[in-house]
Design a protein around this motif. Sequence first.
Motif, PDB file in Angstrom:
ATOM      1  N   LEU A  59     -63.114  42.417 -12.928  1.00 56.16           N
ATOM      2  CA  LEU A  59     -62.280  44.050 -13.550  1.00 56.16           C
ATOM      3  C   LEU A  59     -61.726  44.184 -13.085  1.00 56.16           C
ATOM      4  O   LEU A  59     -60.437  45.386 -13.843  1.00 56.16           O
ATOM      5  N   ASP A  60     -62.102  44.335 -11.409  1.00 50.33           N
ATOM      6  CA  ASP A  60     -60.571  44.932 -11.269  1.00 50.33           C
ATOM      7  C   ASP A  60     -59.040  44.449 -11.660  1.00 50.33           C
ATOM      8  O   ASP A  60     -58.504  44.987 -11.028  1.00 50.33           O
ATOM      9  N   ALA A  61     -59.296  42.648 -11.629  1.00 52.39           N
ATOM     10  CA  ALA A  61     -57.793  42.147 -11.426  1.00 52.39           C
ATOM     11  C   ALA A  61     -57.412  42.840 -13.079  1.00 52.39           C
ATOM     12  O   ALA A  61     -56.060  43.395 -12.928  1.00 52.39           O
ATOM     13  N   PHE A  62     -58.212  42.956 -14.125  1.00 49.63           N
ATOM     14  CA  PHE A  62     -57.078  43.767 -15.432  1.00 49.63           C
ATOM     15  C   PHE A  62     -56.708  45.238 -14.884  1.00 49.63           C
ATOM     16  O   PHE A  62     -55.995  44.964 -15.720  1.00 49.63           O
ATOM     17  N   VAL A  63     -57.779  45.536 -14.558  1.00 48.05           N
ATOM     18  CA  VAL A  63     -57.244  46.961 -14.353  1.00 48.05           C
ATOM     19  C   VAL A  63     -55.697  47.232 -13.553  1.00 48.05           C
ATOM     20  O   VAL A  63     -54.580  47.320 -13.353  1.00 48.05           O
ATOM     21  N   LYS A  64     -55.913  46.546 -12.368  1.00 45.04           N
ATOM     22  CA  LYS A  64     -54.498  46.222 -11.701  1.00 45.04           C
ATOM     23  C   LYS A  64     -53.624  45.605 -12.604  1.00 45.04           C
ATOM     24  O   LYS A  64     -52.861  45.968 -12.012  1.00 45.04           O
ATOM     25  N   ILE A  65     -53.354  44.611 -12.875  1.00 41.79           N
ATOM     26  CA  ILE A  65     -52.078  43.586 -13.602  1.00 41.79           C
ATOM     27  C   ILE A  65     -51.256  44.612 -14.320  1.00 41.79           C
ATOM     28  O   ILE A  65     -50.452  44.936 -14.593  1.00 41.79           O
ATOM     29  N   THR A  66     -52.756  45.167 -15.525  1.00 44.20           N
ATOM     30  CA  THR A  66     -52.389  46.200 -16.286  1.00 44.20           C
ATOM     31  C   THR A  66     -51.560  47.211 -15.662  1.00 44.20           C
ATOM     32  O   THR A  66     -50.406  47.794 -16.219  1.00 44.20           O
ATOM     33  N   ARG A  67     -52.538  48.080 -14.877  1.00 47.22           N
ATOM     34  CA  ARG A  67     -51.510  49.207 -14.203  1.00 47.22           C
ATOM     35  C   ARG A  67     -50.057  49.639 -13.509  1.00 47.22           C
ATOM     36  O   ARG A  67     -49.467  49.765 -13.300  1.00 47.22           O
ATOM     37  N   TYR A  68     -50.120  48.098 -12.603  1.00 48.84           N
ATOM     38  CA  TYR A  68     -48.945  47.322 -11.656  1.00 48.84           C
ATOM     39  C   TYR A  68     -47.849  47.048 -13.198  1.00 48.84           C
ATOM     40  O   TYR A  68     -46.612  46.643 -11.900  1.00 48.84           O
ATOM     41  N   GLU A  69     -48.604  46.333 -13.107  1.00 50.32           N
ATOM     42  CA  GLU A  69     -47.362  44.870 -13.564  1.00 50.32           C
ATOM     43  C   GLU A  69     -46.743  45.448 -16.123  1.00 50.32           C
ATOM     44  O   GLU A  69     -46.201  44.419 -15.555  1.00 50.32           O
ATOM     45  N   GLY A  70     -47.661  45.710 -16.084  1.00 52.47           N
ATOM     46  CA  GLY A  70     -47.697  45.830 -17.476  1.00 52.47           C
ATOM     47  C   GLY A  70     -48.722  45.589 -18.170  1.00 52.47           C
ATOM     48  O   GLY A  70     -48.748  43.918 -17.642  1.00 52.47           O
ATOM     49  N   ILE A  71     -49.733  45.620 -19.062  1.00 56.19           N
ATOM     50  CA  ILE A  71     -50.229  44.694 -20.097  1.00 56.19           C
ATOM     51  C   ILE A  71     -49.549  43.791 -20.515  1.00 56.19           C
ATOM     52  O   ILE A  71     -50.703  42.558 -20.883  1.00 56.19           O
ATOM     53  N   ARG A  72     -48.400  43.328 -20.854  1.00 47.61           N
ATOM     54  CA  ARG A  72     -47.546  41.852 -21.180  1.00 47.61           C
ATOM     55  C   ARG A  72     -48.237  41.709 -20.000  1.00 47.61           C
ATOM     56  O   ARG A  72     -48.226  40.324 -21.123  1.00 47.61           O
ATOM     57  N   SER A  73     -48.390  41.289 -18.892  1.00 47.70           N
ATOM     58  CA  SER A  73     -48.633  40.936 -18.381  1.00 47.70           C
ATOM     59  C   SER A  73     -49.598  39.815 -18.224  1.00 47.70           C
ATOM     60  O   SER A  73     -49.266  38.143 -17.388  1.00 47.70           O
ATOM     61  N   LEU A  74     -50.835  39.749 -19.205  1.00 43.68           N
ATOM     62  CA  LEU A  74     -52.038  39.503 -19.080  1.00 43.68           C
ATOM     63  C   LEU A  74     -51.330  38.468 -20.476  1.00 43.68           C
ATOM     64  O   LEU A  74     -51.878  37.829 -20.347  1.00 43.68           O
ATOM     65  N   TRP A  75     -50.848  38.456 -20.956  1.00 50.02           N
ATOM     66  CA  TRP A  75     -49.792  36.806 -21.679  1.00 50.02           C
ATOM     67  C   TRP A  75     -49.011  36.460 -21.755  1.00 50.02           C
ATOM     68  O   TRP A  75     -48.259  35.975 -22.163  1.00 50.02           O
ATOM     69  N   SER A  76     -48.782  36.557 -19.958  1.00 48.39           N
ATOM     70  CA  SER A  76     -47.666  36.002 -19.326  1.00 48.39           C
ATOM     71  C   SER A  76     -47.550  34.068 -19.675  1.00 48.39           C
ATOM     72  O   SER A  76     -46.618  33.637 -19.568  1.00 48.39           O
ATOM     73  N   GLY A  77     -49.230  33.668 -19.715  1.00 51.08           N
ATOM     74  CA  GLY A  77     -48.689  32.199 -20.051  1.00 51.08           C
ATOM     75  C   GLY A  77     -49.385  32.053 -21.491  1.00 51.08           C
ATOM     76  O   GLY A  77     -49.549  30.898 -21.814  1.00 51.08           O
ATOM     77  N   LEU A  78     -49.079  32.458 -22.403  1.00 58.13           N
ATOM     78  CA  LEU A  78     -49.095  32.404 -23.996  1.00 58.13           C
ATOM     79  C   LEU A  78     -47.791  31.741 -24.527  1.00 58.13           C
ATOM     80  O   LEU A  78     -48.146  30.382 -25.076  1.00 58.13           O
ATOM     81  N   PRO A  79     -46.427  31.435 -24.008  1.00 60.62           N
ATOM     82  CA  PRO A  79     -45.927  30.409 -24.368  1.00 60.62           C
ATOM     83  C   PRO A  79     -45.800  29.150 -24.475  1.00 60.62           C
ATOM     84  O   PRO A  79     -45.894  28.530 -25.302  1.00 60.62           O
TER      85      PRO A  79
END
Length: 361
Positions: free
Chosen positions: A109-129
């Motif tokens: 949960l902490d990873a979800f929050v920090k990645i979204t906060r500091y790197e932007g929500i798009r980073s959660l889909w960085s492995g999509l391509p």
Amino acid sequence: MAEKMSPSPGGGITPLQQMLASGTGAILTSLFVTPLDVVKIRLQAQRTPFSKGNPAQGRAGGCSQPLWRAAHRDCFLYCNGLMDHLYVCQNGNGCTAWYKAPTHFTGTLDAFVKITRYEGIRSLWSGLPPTLVMAVPATVIYFTAYDQLRDYLLARTGSWGHYIPLLAGALARLGAVTVISPLELIRTKMQSRQLSYRELRVCIQSAVAQDGWLSLWRGWGPTVLRDVPFSALYWFNYELVRTWLCRQAWLDEATFMVSFTSGAISGTVAAVLTLPFDVVKTQRQIELGDSEVHPVAASKPSSTWLLMQRIRAESGTRGLFAGFLPRVIKVAPACAIMISTYEFGKSFFQKLNQERQLRGL
């Protein structure tokens, strides 16, 4: 009764509509599962940081551990629940999106929050391509082939038998793996180093001249050993559970929730029973990545049986079932989302075609 409650055949829609329904399901599944994989990989990278001299490590179990080697960050295993992929990169090229900003995470949960906060929500889909490149065409071939084979067998026998989804699922997966295998090998080569299409053609021609055409299907054996039994068990259980749930709810047709629940249950059962083959497939993908990145140092790949013996000797019988929880957590929701979306898409096209027919009368 079995014939009455058997799943309705895929009649009423065209193969193109089946492909559209399965393609949509693959995209939605990847969109849902990719953030889970990004968080998992970031947490694992934090626990085992890149360091010089560390050999490539991979926990032998369905996508349960990323792989890395020295400071080159050569490759890691990526999985979206439906398929797994070997992602290869050298000297950090192409991997910056995955290992961006070394933030410390205390949990999922902490990873979800920090990645979204500091790197932007798009980073959660960085492995999509890299997922979509292989998952969508493979899923389209697989699901369309299953429906076509199931309907063909049903028409030939004239009655619904439990062996039909078993046989159709196995044959459909065998065909999809055979078609996709050379494409995955080509994609791995392109990821391992920057190649133009001309250089890639020369590379493939050289490999074929040296080892024959079968070299394009390297790793096909363990993939088939894992995916074909998984597919046969998945479709057998899916049709069985769906029919049972329809009977319990007095339904003539499966609803979205019935398909979702059936997909989750059947996916879980198939994932657990075929886990040892998934462990072997992971090891073969590690060998493939090593051979592509370090062709001189790479050892000759072992046979499936020898790999299973080696894993059992090193880690015991439990080693063949490593990664149990991560695999189930991934496969269950992925199968549920995929099959329910696919069935919903087929129902949509069936109703659309019926309306067109009525307007044409």
